[in-house]
Design an enzyme around this catalytic site. Structure first.
Site, PDB file in Angstrom:
ATOM      1  N   LYS A   1      34.915  30.372  38.606  1.00 19.78           N
ATOM      2  CA  LYS A   1      34.125  30.019  37.429  1.00 19.78           C
ATOM      3  C   LYS A   1      34.653  28.685  36.921  1.00 19.78           C
ATOM      4  CE  LYS A   1      34.670  33.964  35.144  1.00 19.78           C
ATOM      5  NZ  LYS A   1      34.534  34.942  34.034  1.00 19.78           N
TER       6      LYS A   1
ATOM      7  N   ILE B   1      31.008  42.977  36.364  1.00 18.12           N
ATOM      8  CA  ILE B   1      30.497  44.334  36.470  1.00 18.12           C
ATOM      9  C   ILE B   1      30.339  44.963  35.092  1.00 18.12           C
ATOM     10  CG2 ILE B   1      31.047  46.660  37.285  1.00 18.12           C
ATOM     11  CD1 ILE B   1      32.452  45.299  39.697  1.00 18.12           C
TER      12      ILE B   1
ATOM     13  N   ARG C   1      43.468  28.767  35.253  1.00 15.96           N
ATOM     14  CA  ARG C   1      43.906  30.140  35.077  1.00 15.96           C
ATOM     15  C   ARG C   1      44.837  30.491  36.240  1.00 15.96           C
ATOM     16  NH1 ARG C   1      40.963  35.219  37.542  1.00 15.96           N
ATOM     17  NH2 ARG C   1      42.195  36.911  36.653  1.00 15.96           N
TER      18      ARG C   1
ATOM     19  N   ARG D   1      27.145  45.071  43.638  1.00 19.73           N
ATOM     20  CA  ARG D   1      25.688  45.002  43.711  1.00 19.73           C
ATOM     21  C   ARG D   1      25.174  45.627  45.005  1.00 19.73           C
ATOM     22  NH1 ARG D   1      26.023  38.737  42.056  1.00 19.73           N
ATOM     23  NH2 ARG D   1      27.841  39.046  43.403  1.00 19.73           N
TER      24      ARG D   1
ATOM     25  N   HIS E   1      37.896  45.399  31.617  1.00 18.42           N
ATOM     26  CA  HIS E   1      37.502  44.219  32.405  1.00 18.42           C
ATOM     27  C   HIS E   1      37.182  44.690  33.817  1.00 18.42           C
ATOM     28  CE1 HIS E   1      37.985  39.873  33.678  1.00 18.42           C
ATOM     29  NE2 HIS E   1      38.122  40.506  34.839  1.00 18.42           N
ATOM     30  N   LEU E   2      35.907  44.590  34.191  1.00 19.41           N
ATOM     31  CA  LEU E   2      35.469  45.083  35.489  1.00 19.41           C
ATOM     32  C   LEU E   2      34.824  43.965  36.291  1.00 19.41           C
ATOM     33  CD1 LEU E   2      33.810  48.451  34.362  1.00 19.41           C
ATOM     34  CD2 LEU E   2      36.153  48.088  35.146  1.00 19.41           C
ATOM     35  N   GLY E   3      35.498  43.558  37.356  1.00 14.90           N
ATOM     36  CA  GLY E   3      34.969  42.579  38.288  1.00 14.90           C
ATOM     37  C   GLY E   3      35.379  43.003  39.683  1.00 14.90           C
TER      38      GLY E   3
ATOM     39  N   GLU F   1      36.700  33.293  29.519  1.00 15.27           N
ATOM     40  CA  GLU F   1      38.068  32.873  29.800  1.00 15.27           C
ATOM     41  C   GLU F   1      38.186  31.354  29.741  1.00 15.27           C
ATOM     42  OE1 GLU F   1      39.786  35.989  32.979  1.00 15.27           O
ATOM     43  OE2 GLU F   1      37.802  35.235  33.452  1.00 15.27           O
TER      44      GLU F   1
ATOM     45  N   ASP G   1      31.212  44.223  47.284  1.00 15.22           N
ATOM     46  CA  ASP G   1      30.447  43.737  46.134  1.00 15.22           C
ATOM     47  C   ASP G   1      29.676  44.896  45.521  1.00 15.22           C
ATOM     48  OD1 ASP G   1      28.095  42.496  44.645  1.00 15.22           O
ATOM     49  OD2 ASP G   1      29.237  40.701  45.172  1.00 15.22           O
TER      50      ASP G   1
ATOM     51  N   ASN H   1      27.237  43.547  33.388  1.00 13.53           N
ATOM     52  CA  ASN H   1      25.941  43.595  34.056  1.00 13.53           C
ATOM     53  C   ASN H   1      25.561  44.931  34.668  1.00 13.53           C
ATOM     54  OD1 ASN H   1      25.228  40.718  33.741  1.00 13.53           O
ATOM     55  ND2 ASN H   1      27.013  40.378  35.030  1.00 13.53           N
TER      56      ASN H   1
END
Length: 399
Positions: free
Chosen positions: A14, A332, A90, A285, A209-211, A385, A283, A335
């Protein structure tokens, strides 16, 4: 002051160009699914938006693509890299060395590299971002903001492991915590929201925090008091390719009885487990799409993922001695209505009641998705972030 923010995740980058102190976002974008044939790239300014699907094999190539867009004659936002005064990075693991934001020099880079083994999916990508940025923005100050810094407030009763004391005092083995930049940002936003809407002064919040990487933090009155990730970003929740919590005796069994080497076990638990190991997809999705088509492995993996989150909600509600709000954030968390519904179902004992209609609304703003009767607020707060990093970079350079 124009600051480029680079946020390298395990499979994503990002980025934003922010003008400080006005906090004006000049451009922003995302590259995700790095390492796959179908990487997604987005680039957005006030005048233009670009979305492309391409193969981006690694973080270095991704960052070069970002630089090309910033300087592009048609859609670029700078004419020269000399316009950039600072680049904020980061960095996931700062160990016991880095508890605050720092200007990057050779010594800092060497220490970040020494922590590779503790964050093998992240610190190498973070250092790669620093090296590439030094080449591209050669006149800019390079600044590191560490994910572990926010969690320095975790009390010793929570951050110390039940192993011989010298391993903490001499070897600094303890819970460090991660995703701190995100947890700090969204918990502060949640506190402001609760104060403005409920007039709550003290606050007990669980940030979720979900990614591709996942973690949860118990935040009491703005301070981290416990966190799911520990010495390295591997335990806790089920993640894209990481297993999360596991009985450590399994590791010894794999080595002593099944013939795995330690390197093979490390690779398996870090890069071949989690949702990938359960479904064949990393992933979410893809996993949700296949679950909806009836794929039993994907359906079970999603249920396991949510069950692990629910267990930690119960644990942290006890640690906080109450609960004002849970906050979903990151790719995640923001979304996936599917995951949020699984997590919030049958949680009425904790005063958590989900409103299905609100849960299915897509928005980029802070919003409640709980029912009117829910005693605990269920909030979706888009993490930023990059904004948090820019703020810390600007403060450091002015100090």
């Amino acid at each position: 002051m124009k600051i480029v923010i680079i946020n390298s995740g395990s499979s994503s980058i990002k980025y934003q160009l922010i003008k400080m102190p006005a906090n004006e976002v000049i451009c922003s974008g995302l590259i995700d699914r790095i390492g796959l044939e179908t990487s997604n790239l987005s680039y957005e300014t006030k005048e233009n938006r670009i979305e492309e699907i391409m193969s981006i094999p690694n973080h270095k190539e991704g960052l070069k693509k970002v630089a090309q867009l910033l300087l592009d004659e048609k859609v670029g936002v700078i004419k020269s890299t000399s316009e950039i005064e600072a680049v904020g990075h980061r960095v996931v693991h700062g160990g016991s060395t880095f508890t605050h934001t720092v200007i990057i020099n050779k010594e800092v880079k060497e220490k970040i590299e020494k922590l590779f083994d503790l964050a093998p999916l992240h610190n190498p990508a973070n250092l790669e971002g620093i090296n590439v940025a030094e080449e591209i923005f050669e006149n800019a100050k390079q600044i590191a903001v560490f994910d572990t810094a926010f969690h320095q407030t975790i009390p010793v009763v929570a951050h110390k492991y039940a192993i011989p004391n010298k391993l903490l005092t001499e070897n600094k083995i303890r819970v460090y915590g991660f995703h701190g930049t995100s947890h700090k940002y969204v918990s502060e936003q949640a506190i402001l929201y609760l104060r403005d809407n409920l007039k709550i002064k003290a606050s007990k919040i669980i940030s979720i925090h979900l990614g591709n990487g996942c973690s949860m933090t118990a935040v009491k009155d703005g301070k981290s008091i416990d966190h799911t990730l520990g010495f390295a970003p591997m335990n806790g929740l089920i993640m894209g390719t990481r297993c999360g919590d596991i009985d450590q005796s399994i590791i010894f069994y794999m080595v002593n009885s099944l013939g795995y080497t330690l390197d093979e076990v490390n690779t398996l638990l870090q890069k071949q487990s989690g949702m990938l190991g359960l479904t064949g997809f990393s992933d979410l999705r893809d996993i949700e799409a296949n679950a909806e088509k009836g794929n039993k492995d994907c359906q079970l993996a999603l249920a396991m993922n949510a069950y692990r989150i629910k267990k930690y909600i119960g644990s942290y509600a006890a640690a906080l001695n109450g609960l004002d709000a849970i906050v979903f954030t990151a790719g995640i968390g923001e979304n996936s209505s599917y995951i949020r519904k699984l997590v919030c179902t049958d949680m009425d004992y904790f005063g958590i009641e989900l409103d299905d209609a609100k849960n299915n609304i897509r928005s980029k703003t802070i919003r409640e998705i709980n029912t009117k009767n829910s005693k605990t607020k269920i909030l979706i707060i888009p993490t930023n972030e990059e904004e948090e990093i820019a703020k810390q970079v600007h403060e450091l350079l002015l100090s």
